[in-house]
Design an enzyme around this catalytic site. Sequence first.
Site, mmCIF file in Angstrom:
data_model
loop_
_atom_site.group_PDB
_atom_site.id
_atom_site.type_symbol
_atom_site.label_atom_id
_atom_site.label_comp_id
_atom_site.label_asym_id
_atom_site.label_seq_id
_atom_site.Cartn_x
_atom_site.Cartn_y
_atom_site.Cartn_z
ATOM 1 N N LYS A 274 0.875 -1.174 0.000
ATOM 2 C CA LYS A 274 0.000 0.000 0.000
ATOM 3 C C LYS A 274 0.910 1.221 0.000
ATOM 4 O O LYS A 274 1.439 1.610 1.034
ATOM 5 C CB LYS A 274 -0.882 -0.031 1.248
ATOM 6 C CG LYS A 274 -2.242 0.623 1.074
ATOM 7 C CD LYS A 274 -2.190 2.107 0.790
ATOM 8 C CE LYS A 274 -1.899 2.946 2.003
ATOM 9 N NZ LYS A 274 -1.699 4.371 1.685
ATOM 10 N N GLU B 197 10.055 1.150 10.766
ATOM 11 C CA GLU B 197 11.096 2.167 10.581
ATOM 12 C C GLU B 197 10.403 3.507 10.715
ATOM 13 O O GLU B 197 9.622 3.894 9.850
ATOM 14 C CB GLU B 197 11.752 1.967 9.206
ATOM 15 C CG GLU B 197 13.107 2.614 9.110
ATOM 16 C CD GLU B 197 13.029 4.027 8.608
ATOM 17 O OE1 GLU B 197 12.788 4.936 9.444
ATOM 18 O OE2 GLU B 197 13.202 4.221 7.397
HETATM 19 P P1 ADP Z 1 2.124 11.109 7.023
HETATM 20 O O1 ADP Z 1 1.506 11.400 8.358
HETATM 21 O O2 ADP Z 1 3.224 12.018 6.678
HETATM 22 O O3 ADP Z 1 1.134 10.947 5.888
HETATM 23 P P2 ADP Z 1 2.247 8.326 7.680
HETATM 24 O O4 ADP Z 1 3.297 7.705 8.501
HETATM 25 O O5 ADP Z 1 0.905 8.493 8.326
HETATM 26 O O6 ADP Z 1 2.821 9.694 7.179
HETATM 27 O O7 ADP Z 1 2.054 7.533 6.304
HETATM 28 C C1 ADP Z 1 2.890 6.532 5.834
HETATM 29 C C2 ADP Z 1 2.045 5.436 5.212
HETATM 30 O O8 ADP Z 1 1.150 4.923 6.196
HETATM 31 C C3 ADP Z 1 1.165 5.859 4.039
HETATM 32 O O9 ADP Z 1 1.117 4.822 3.083
HETATM 33 C C4 ADP Z 1 -0.185 6.041 4.695
HETATM 34 O O10 ADP Z 1 -1.253 5.895 3.796
HETATM 35 C C5 ADP Z 1 -0.174 4.904 5.689
HETATM 36 N N1 ADP Z 1 -1.112 5.058 6.811
HETATM 37 C C6 ADP Z 1 -1.529 6.186 7.412
HETATM 38 N N2 ADP Z 1 -2.389 5.920 8.421
HETATM 39 C C7 ADP Z 1 -2.517 4.562 8.487
HETATM 40 C C8 ADP Z 1 -3.245 3.653 9.332
HETATM 41 N N3 ADP Z 1 -4.016 4.080 10.307
HETATM 42 N N4 ADP Z 1 -3.101 2.327 9.091
HETATM 43 C C9 ADP Z 1 -2.295 1.868 8.107
HETATM 44 N N5 ADP Z 1 -1.611 2.680 7.273
HETATM 45 C C10 ADP Z 1 -1.696 4.011 7.457
#
Ligand code: ADP
Length: 491
Positions: A185, A260
């Site tokens: 994803k 990470e």
């Molecule tokens: P940012 O806050 O800068 O968008 P994230 O760490 O939230 O960075 O995002 C990194 C990845 O995690 C992206 O692919 C995002 O879609 C995904 N992501 C964000 N929230 C969730 C969640 N609750 N569960 C799983 N994946 C998530």
Amino acid sequence: MGQHLLTTVAEGRAFMQVIDGKAVDAISGQRIDVACPSDGKVFASIPASGVQDVDLAVQAARRAFEEGPWARMPAVERGRLLARLSRLIEKNADELAALESRDTGKPARQGRADVAGAARYYEFYGGACDKIHGDTIPFLDGYTALTLREPHGVVAGIIPWNYPLQILGRVAGAALAMGNTLVVKPAEDASLTAIRVAELALEAGFPAGAFNVVTGYGSDAGAALSAHPDVDYVTFTGSPATGTAIQQAAAVNNRGVTMELGGKSPQIVFADADLDKALPVLVNAIIQNGGQTCSAGSRVLIERPVYGKVSAALAERFAKLVAGPHDADLDLGALINPKQRARVAAMVAEAEEAGAKVLARGAIHKDAPQGGWYHVPTLFGAVDPASAIAREEVFGPVLALFAFDGEEEAVRLANGTEYGLVAGVWTADGGRQHRVAKHVRAGQVFVNGYGAGGGIELPFGGFKRSGHGREKGFEALYDMSATKTVVFNHG
Ligand code: ADP
């Protein structure tokens, strides 16, 4: 690579997910607009998937893991597929680099470097597939005991937006090398190259279901993937808060995770350091990718006798830095989205209000489009080690300086945040190089150098809040597999 490709690369393309070897839209038909950070304009869209789409992808990955050609493929054949994918990435380098730069706003040369890094991941892991093996164990008389390294099964990879191609490469390369199947994803802000690489994987000959890409928001597709009961292992790179949410989701199914989660990485400059070598590296380590790098060198600790000299030299360099559109290929590009820019601006404003002194600011190019999400490079002088700017990850082109007296204080300051990802040590004293490398809590320590994001062969990962598990190098192959012990009783 021509200027033309950099600004037109996605024109007229309908980007689809890759599930079970086919290009498919979201079941709902809903899509997410894709905007270029350089001008803020929408130029493409991606499927906005949810629970049902994720379920289809996980089922496809499960089938590929248990049935079909992937399930019985010898390691050498998996290696050949990965090597073929690496060559296809090189062959399509111009297109991939242009897509990556337009999608993320990163300068053209960084887009090209990321393509080369991605190709290298598939090359490295292609070569490693058939060179990793178990042990035989001296055991009781009448027994032979051995270990096999087995894949986890279906691996879910949740990828961030800062280095989409490279981070996909390190996750997919290691996971597929060990015989897992994969559902990726990518981030909603930067999914285009992941889609393209999954297409190239099919062209390389990966069987349907081995390498799936589902696009969508983190709260929908990401959450569904990390909580899916038929996912065997989850690997994530991103923010600590999202890492916690993903670990909680995976914990419901008692699945393993690699996390990470960023850093506040220090570079320690002793008075005897070779400053001509250090200065350009100190600047680049925070400016590369606009500071949106987990391993960015966002703190520079300077021994007091050279503090004045080093801070003045850094200020001179910072004042010359220019941010601008990806196709202008300047020192740095725009930040990924308006939310990220607002966050960086708020942290800078808060630091100034709290009394931190700005030593230098770079510039935003006068011809940079008004709608772009630029933030000016900012250098803070000696900051209070207890302040937010000294301790929290900014994820922008913002560098904070510290002054220290002696080795002990340097190590204390270096270890004085909740993070522990990377550190740099600059000194000519061999004994000190070893002592500091040993005492700094970081997953990677560079001596008289610094490699933000670099080094496919080098194990990488965090201590403390920076996460757990290791990626890159051979170590990632251990994370992406589990030991099975087999005991023969032959009397
Ligand atoms: P940012 O806050 O800068 O968008 P994230 O760490 O939230 O960075 O995002 C990194 C990845 O995690 C992206 O692919 C995002 O879609 C995904 N992501 C964000 N929230 C969730 C969640 N609750 N569960 C799983 N994946 C998530």
